[in-house]
Design an enzyme around this catalytic site. Structure first.
Site, PDB file in Angstrom:
ATOM      1  N   GLU A 132      39.812  47.237  29.448  1.00 40.73           N
ATOM      2  CA  GLU A 132      40.795  47.778  30.688  1.00 40.73           C
ATOM      3  C   GLU A 132      42.105  47.685  29.948  1.00 40.73           C
ATOM      4  OE1 GLU A 132      40.367  45.388  34.087  1.00 40.73           O
ATOM      5  OE2 GLU A 132      38.468  46.202  34.595  1.00 40.73           O
ATOM      6  N   HIS A 165      39.413  50.388  40.124  1.00 43.92           N
ATOM      7  CA  HIS A 165      38.646  49.074  40.705  1.00 43.92           C
ATOM      8  C   HIS A 165      38.016  49.506  41.983  1.00 43.92           C
ATOM      9  CE1 HIS A 165      40.972  46.851  37.544  1.00 43.92           C
ATOM     10  NE2 HIS A 165      40.029  45.660  37.611  1.00 43.92           N
TER      11      HIS A 165
END
Length: 233
Positions: A132, A165
């Site tokens: 990420e 997310h």
């Protein structure tokens, strides 16, 4: 944007989607649903992480030499507390202004899988922070920052980080963390710093989910809110 960055983005997206085929394959081999998800996630993200690091190896070496180990360690520690503070502020805003419940469905889902298949813990603690930060800070934030300014790059990359997310009720909490990670990246000029901070933060969350009850968390939130309100007003 360098061609290797596009390769990394493709690798990341392919890894995220690979479970559609990989998990059912492991289910067909006799694994339980949680084990199938956990094992496939670890296999796919191990491959993706190694591949990304190989593509970025020259840049990692240059960043480490430029920032210095001591500076990275110091800002990793400071960054953890800064991210924790920012997320708590975001959580209070969500709760008091928008009436959002503090529980995160995304976190609870991941922890349910981890409790049934402990190997899955490696995903949020190791692989997610590395992949990420490479995607959202080094590539997205870094590319936009070169062409615009810090604020524009921070907002766009942090929104992308939060949205990815798929926990939109807690968009502000993820945005807050992304903003801190972007600050750390610029401050130390090394992607290693936000990666390490992200790892520490996720590790604390995982440990808290295992050993701290909801009652403890609620008491902590109430105490924090009292301290903040008292300090501000």
């Amino acid at each position: 944007m360098p061609r290797r960055y596009w390769y990394i983005i493709i690798i990341y997206i392919a890894t995220q989607l690979s479970g559609i085929l990989g998990a059912p394959l492991l289910l067909a081999l006799g694994l339980s649903q949680s084990d199938a998800i956990a094992v496939w996630s670890i296999i796919s993200f191990t491959i993706a992480t190694v591949w990304m690091l190989i593509l970025l190896k020259p840049e990692f070496a240059e960043n480490s030499a430029h920032a210095g180990t001591g500076k990275i360690i110091l800002w990793t520690i400071l960054g953890f507390f800064l991210a924790l503070f920012a997320q708590n502020i975001a959580g209070l805003i969500e709760s008091n202004l928008f009436g959002v419940a503090p529980e995160s469905e995304n976190t609870e889902l991941l922890m349910d899988i981890a409790r049934q298949s402990p190997i899955f813990i490696l995903l949020p603690v190791v692989f997610a922070p590395i992949t990420e930060e490479i995607i959202f800070r080094k590539i997205i934030f870094g590319s936009i920052y070169k062409r615009t300014n810090f604020l524009v790059a921070l907002v766009i990359s942090s929104l992308a980080f939060a949205a990815f997310h798929f926990d939109f009720t807690h968009l502000l909490i993820y945005f807050a963390a992304g903003a801190v990670f972007a600050f750390l990246y610029v401050k130390t000029k090394s992607i290693i710093t936000p990666i390490a901070t992200h790892m520490v933060l996720n590790t604390v969350v995982v440990v808290a989910q295992y050993f701290i009850t909801e009652e403890d968390l609620e008491n902590y939130r109430q105490q924090l809110e009292t301290i903040l309100i008292g300090g501000i007003f």
